[in-house]
Design a protein around this motif. Structure first.
Motif, short mmCIF file in Angstrom:
data_model
loop_
_atom_site.label_atom_id
_atom_site.label_comp_id
_atom_site.label_asym_id
_atom_site.label_seq_id
_atom_site.Cartn_x
_atom_site.Cartn_y
_atom_site.Cartn_z
N THR A 122 57.01 110.70 3.33
CA THR A 122 57.67 111.52 2.31
C THR A 122 58.49 110.62 1.39
O THR A 122 58.46 110.78 0.17
CB THR A 122 58.57 112.59 2.95
OG1 THR A 122 57.76 113.40 3.80
CG2 THR A 122 59.23 113.45 1.89
N GLN A 129 56.20 109.03 -0.99
CA GLN A 129 55.75 109.99 -2.01
C GLN A 129 56.83 110.21 -3.06
O GLN A 129 56.52 110.29 -4.25
CB GLN A 129 55.40 111.32 -1.37
CG GLN A 129 54.05 111.36 -0.74
CD GLN A 129 53.72 112.77 -0.29
OE1 GLN A 129 54.49 113.39 0.44
NE2 GLN A 129 52.60 113.27 -0.75
N GLN A 132 56.87 107.23 -5.34
CA GLN A 132 55.73 107.25 -6.25
C GLN A 132 55.94 108.25 -7.38
O GLN A 132 55.69 107.94 -8.55
CB GLN A 132 54.45 107.61 -5.49
CG GLN A 132 53.92 106.53 -4.61
CD GLN A 132 52.72 107.00 -3.81
OE1 GLN A 132 52.59 108.18 -3.47
NE2 GLN A 132 51.83 106.08 -3.49
N ASN A 164 53.31 117.56 -3.11
CA ASN A 164 52.28 116.61 -2.67
C ASN A 164 51.28 116.34 -3.78
O ASN A 164 50.89 115.20 -4.02
CB ASN A 164 51.56 117.12 -1.42
CG ASN A 164 52.44 117.10 -0.20
OD1 ASN A 164 53.51 116.51 -0.18
ND2 ASN A 164 52.00 117.78 0.84
N ALA A 180 53.14 114.52 -6.76
CA ALA A 180 53.53 113.16 -6.39
C ALA A 180 52.33 112.23 -6.41
O ALA A 180 52.44 111.06 -6.79
CB ALA A 180 54.18 113.15 -5.00
N ALA A 181 51.17 112.74 -6.02
CA ALA A 181 49.97 111.91 -5.95
C ALA A 181 49.45 111.54 -7.34
O ALA A 181 49.12 110.38 -7.58
CB ALA A 181 48.89 112.62 -5.14
#
Length: 117
Positions: A6, A9, A12, A73, A76-77
């Motif tokens: 986490t 992430q 990022q 998720n 963040a990706a």
């Protein structure tokens, strides 16, 4: 998901966000990040510049950001500034706290979005 994953992430997502809005890169700010999930709401303290990220209630935060874990998720990706703004507009990302700070962030992000058109 492990807290180390986490933390990565969050780094990022923040790195990508600041890359698209360089004016935020030198802003000194502590935010409280709430990642809502089924039955669990972990709270993270995110301090910039740095970033310094810890699993902490962030009592000294100037703004609070709340987002569903699943949405976080995805953003963040590969999320772009426009995708984050769309998530905010749809109510998937909620921002509250010090009105002067939220207004400043909104203005800077709005100007960057206008330039990107």
């Amino acid at each position: 998901m492990a807290s180390g994953d986490t933390r990565t992430q969050i780094e990022q997502a923040l790195g990508r966000f600041i890359a698209e809005v360089p004016a935020l890169g030198q802003l000194k700010l502590v935010m409280r990040l709430e990642l809502r999930a089924r039955g669990d709401v972990p709270i993270w303290r995110v301090e910039v510049p740095g970033p310094k990220i810890s699993k902490d209630p962030a009592g000294d935060a100037r703004i609070d950001v709340s987002i569903d874990r699943k949405e976080f998720n995805e953003l963040a990706a590969e999320g772009t500034l426009r995708q984050w703004a769309n998530a905010y507009d749809r109510g998937h990302v909620r921002v509250s706290g010090d009105s002067a700070v939220t207004k400043l962030l909104g203005n800077v992000i709005g100007r960057q979005l206008a330039r990107a058109r």
